[in-house]
Motif scaffolding. Structure first.
Motif: not given
Lengths: 530, 342
Positions: A46-50
């Motif tokens: 789900e994640m897409f943050e640095i």
């Protein structure tokens, strides 16, 4: 005077006996001062943050991973070996034997199938990575399979370049998750998403113990890790937004690594006792997008003139020092196909000549630029651009806002110029062809790449880029991208300016810490403290 | 007489409840509308910049953002009434849980801050009034002026530099040293209380050492306000005729100030202190940032910038509750200190 008074006043309200000073953090514990308020979910699919990538990269393993010293070379992690069928459609992976998850469950090909299907079917932010390979919720039972417990097979829809497909799989979004554990935690067919947002189900070198949003993340060593147990017992990431505070804590020895110092502070710390630095070029570009729907920016000559009105080197030498280095292509260096082409420098006369040719001998028009004011270096860059544009008679109005507001404007194509960043999702040039490809320029296009956001479409270059995704000959592919960059530079709707450098300051007793080229490659497995 | 006043209390009770309810609905509605007017795409915080249209669509439906605004508002209000503030999209947790985590941090800081503000501010104000236009007055005024004009951000950093980095008298940013993380079970979330309950005085001392500096800073700023207000309230009383009469009667100056004048300004002073306390409880974003303090102010600000509306609305409700609560508390205190209420 003020300082004295304050000190005196504060002293009055303090307990008089000094507290014991604790000079250093424990030897088996690493404390990292870091800004991680972008983390909203720790679920790898789900994640897409640095920031999330760094945490997940240390808690999970992927099938394959690139070599930190040479990103074009791949190494097996969960996969022991792999092969590609002659038609280029079927990828077969042998799973490394005797691996186990933190729960004690064995790692098998079924976990890999589960993970890849999970990424596809949950259809969250990163799902496009696998959907781009032609794998969908409708066909995933046929395209993602486990012929036996230790063999995983994936069938893609086109004969893509193998390096493209394999590089996609290095992304932490393809972190292999513990399917048995997640099936127990599943609620209403959510693939265990609710659970995994705040917990972990990995097999990596560290085990997630705690995530307190905007405060603290703690992981503990996985003693049974297949590459050997980490030297550190614990890592704490502490959320400290103020860079001056990070610096104070580093100097006091209460943190081992400070990740978000400003260039001034880095300069101030150079030569300080007990402090060292490590740096790396990162896969993030700082650029400006020129919306060609604007009557002036629609003219290629005007766009070309603007590229000569940026003080690239001046910025890189001053306020962007230690943060950004000049890069005028759409690829970060070290990615296959990168070519060191820097045709532009600040040249006001040349820009004026181009503007005159475009029908603006005196400049004499105005433009606006959307910038995230929360990022000081971006505001500085916009102001520098404002000054240099002024020299050519173009008036630039800066529209500052917070990052997400500026991004929303950009995504809706309501900008003249947008100043912002783009980072690669994986170390393959296909990741950044969003700067070139635009197959549908209509307002409700299904795919809205960066070229679309600037209302720009060049069918020829777009087609070239799509073909390169499928070029199976590595050398031809590399040359193809290099040529594409050269053809694209003079016509594109972008002013490519810089590539990010990340600098971390660390106590000198911390050894073997290095920043990877992407956040999920900031690995702590081999870090030790003396 | 007794029954009449009893009736008044009842009526004010009913009125109070009605006005609280009305205030809340207004607060919710306004925050809700502002949240929808902010030009930020709320899905950015959920699925990121690169999601496909299909992924965006799915997220929109999951969050109910595809429904008409009035329905979203009704659903939200209904949930709030059952104590469900929804999920925060930026922390992936229920907002109630988030607030239970961040509010105690702010409460701890604000309570110690207001204590410092009152202990130093009221005597300073009384002193300034008693020595009007002489040196104690000037000192208090200058200190107050600094409190008003120096950015708290800067003062916080200087404080850290001197007392933490140089002298090492106090703990650094954050609520605890890494060594003490997780040693004490969370009961109230206020670490001073939790560690005292657990009898772990080492943790207590460490928490206090982290708390002292930011609390002193907040205390200093409320002191500036409280001392100024105390001074002007005192001066107003000291010019009243009954004071002149008392002086003529030969009552000592000390007694005049402490008993007569001070006694008479207690009611407005409570309002002043209560308002200071309430504003500290909202959380101070700048102080929380400098001291890496995981409090309410930073929580709401982060949420706002991400268009995380459930978190913003939840935070707003808490701030609203604080103001109502503090107002009711000061009402109660009036009755205790105001002789006319007896």
């Amino acid at each position: 005077m003020t300082r004295f008074l304050t000190a005196a006043l504060l002293a009055l309200s303090l307990p008089l006996s000094p507290l014991p000073a604790q000079a250093a953090t424990p030897e088996d514990t690493l404390v990292v001062a870091w800004v991680f308020d972008d983390i909203i979910s720790l679920d790898p699919q789900e994640m897409f943050e640095i920031s999330t990538f760094e945490v997940v990269g240390n808690v999970y393993d992927t099938l394959v991973m690139f070599d930190l010293d040479d990103t074009s070379q791949l190494e097996g992690q969960i996969a022991e070996s792999w092969e590609v069928s002659d038609d280029g459609l079927t990828f077969t992976f042998k799973i490394r034997p005797d691996l186990q998850f933190h729960s004690g469950n064995p790692v098998t090909a079924h976990d890999v199938v589960y993970t890849f299907q999970r990424l596809t079917a949950m259809d969250k932010g990163p799902a496009f990575l696998i959907q781009d390979l032609g794998i969908t919720a409708d066909n995933m039972d046929e395209t993602l399979t486990a012929p036996d417990d230790m063999t995983f097979q994936m069938v893609v829809d086109n004969p893509y370049a193998p390096s493209y497909v394999l590089n996609v799989l290095t992304s932490a979004n393809f972190s292999i998750v513990d399917s048995e554990l997640l099936k127990q935690q599943e609620q209403d067919g959510d693939w265990g998403n609710e659970y995994l947002k705040t917990n972990s189900a990995g097999s990596g070198p560290f085990i997630l113990r705690q995530w307190r949003p905007d405060e603290l993340i703690m992981v503990e060593a996985n003693e049974d890790y297949w590459q050997g147990a980490p030297q550190l017992n614990r890592i704490f990431w502490r959320h400290i937004t103020e860079p001056a505070t990070q610096r104070l804590q580093l100097e006091a020895g209460d943190v081992d690594i400070a990740r978000n110092l400003t260039p001034d502070q880095i300069e101030g710390l150079e030569g300080a006792e007990g402090v060292e630095f490590t740096e790396t070029a990162q896969g993030t570009n700082l650029y400006m997008g020129l919306n060609v729907a604007n009557e002036h920016l629609g003219k290629p000559l005007v766009r070309e003139a603007l590229r000569y009105l940026v003080d690239y080197q001046g910025m890189a030498d001053t306020f962007l020092r230690n943060q950004w280095t000049v890069n005028q292509t759409f690829l970060p260096r070290d990615v296959l196909g990168y070519v060191d082409s820097k045709p532009y420098n600040l040249d006001v006369d040349k820009a004026k000549a181009l503007l005159a040719e475009a029908g603006y001998p005196e400049g004499g028009f105005g433009l606006t630029i959307n910038v995230a004011s929360t990022r000081p270096e971006r505001m500085d860059a916009a102001q520098s651009f404002q000054a240099t544009l002024g020299q050519a008679g173009i008036e630039l109005e800066i529209l500052p806002s917070d990052a997400r507001t500026a991004l929303t404007t950009y995504r809706e194509r309501k900008h003249d110029i947008y100043l912002g960043t783009w980072g690669v999702d994986y170390f393959d040039p296909a990741s950044n062809d969003v700067f070139v490809v635009n197959t549908d320029n209509s307002p409700d296009a299904e795919s809205k790449p960066l070229a679309w956001r600037n209302s720009w479409q060049n069918e020829e270059l777009s087609e070239q880029a799509l073909q390169l995704q499928r070029e199976r000959d590595s050398e031809a592919r590399e040359q193809g991208y290099q040529q594409l960059i050269l053809d694209w530079q003079p016509v594109s709707p972008f002013v490519m300016m810089f590539q990010a450098i990340e600098v971390a300051a660390l106590r000198d007793n911390v050894k073997n810490f290095r920043l990877g080229p992407s956040a999920d490659a900031n690995l702590y497995l081999n870090v030790t403290k003396e | 007489m007794a029954s009449a006043s009893g009736g008044r209390v009842l009526r004010t009770g009913g009125e109070l409840a009605a006005s609280v309810a009305l205030t809340f609905m207004g607060l919710l509605l306004v925050t809700f509308i502002i949240g929808r007017l902010v030009p930020v795409d709320p899905l950015l915080a959920v699925v990121g910049d690169r999601a496909s249209e299909a992924a965006r669509q799915q997220a929109m439906e999951e969050l109910g953002l595809n429904l008409p605004l009035w329905r979203q508002f009704l659903i939200y209000t209904g949930n709030v009434l059952t104590g469900d503030l929804g999920m925060s999209v930026t922390t992936s947790r229920p907002v109630v849980e988030d607030i239970a985590r961040v509010f105690p941090a702010t409460l701890e800081l604000a309570s110690l801050g207001i204590l410092i503000g009152v202990v130093f501010g009221i005597p300073a104000g009384v002193l300034a009034a008693a020595y009007q236009d002489r040196w104690p007055d000037h000192v208090v005024r200058v200190l107050g002026l600094i409190g008003y004009s120096v950015p708290i951000f800067w003062l916080g950093l200087i404080g850290l530099l001197v007392f933490y980095a140089q002298l090492r008298w106090v703990g650094g940013p954050g609520r605890l040293d890494i060594f003490y993380e997780g040693l004490v079970p969370t009961v109230t979330g206020v670490i001073l209380v939790d560690s005292a309950l657990a009898g772990d005085w080492e943790v207590f001392q460490n928490a206090l050492s982290h708390l002292v500096l930011p609390a002193s800073l907040l205390g200093y700023y409320s002191m500036a306000y409280i001392s100024r207000m105390t001074r002007s309230l005192m001066l107003e009383q000291l010019s009243q005729e009954y004071i002149v009469a008392a002086r003529v009667k030969g009552v000592s100056e000390f007694r005049i100030i402490t008993r007569h004048a001070l006694g008479n300004i207690l009611v407005p002073l409570i309002t002043v202190v209560a308002l200071s306390f309430a504003s500290l409880l909202e959380g101070s974003v700048l102080t929380e940032t400098v001291f890496a303090w995981p409090g309410l102010g930073r929580y709401i600000t982060t949420a706002l910038l991400s268009a995380d509306m459930n978190a913003v609305l939840g935070g707003t409700i808490v701030v609203g509750l604080i103001f109502v609560g503090v107002n009711m508390l000061s009402d109660l205190l009036y009755r205790l200190v105001d002789p006319r209420a007896h």
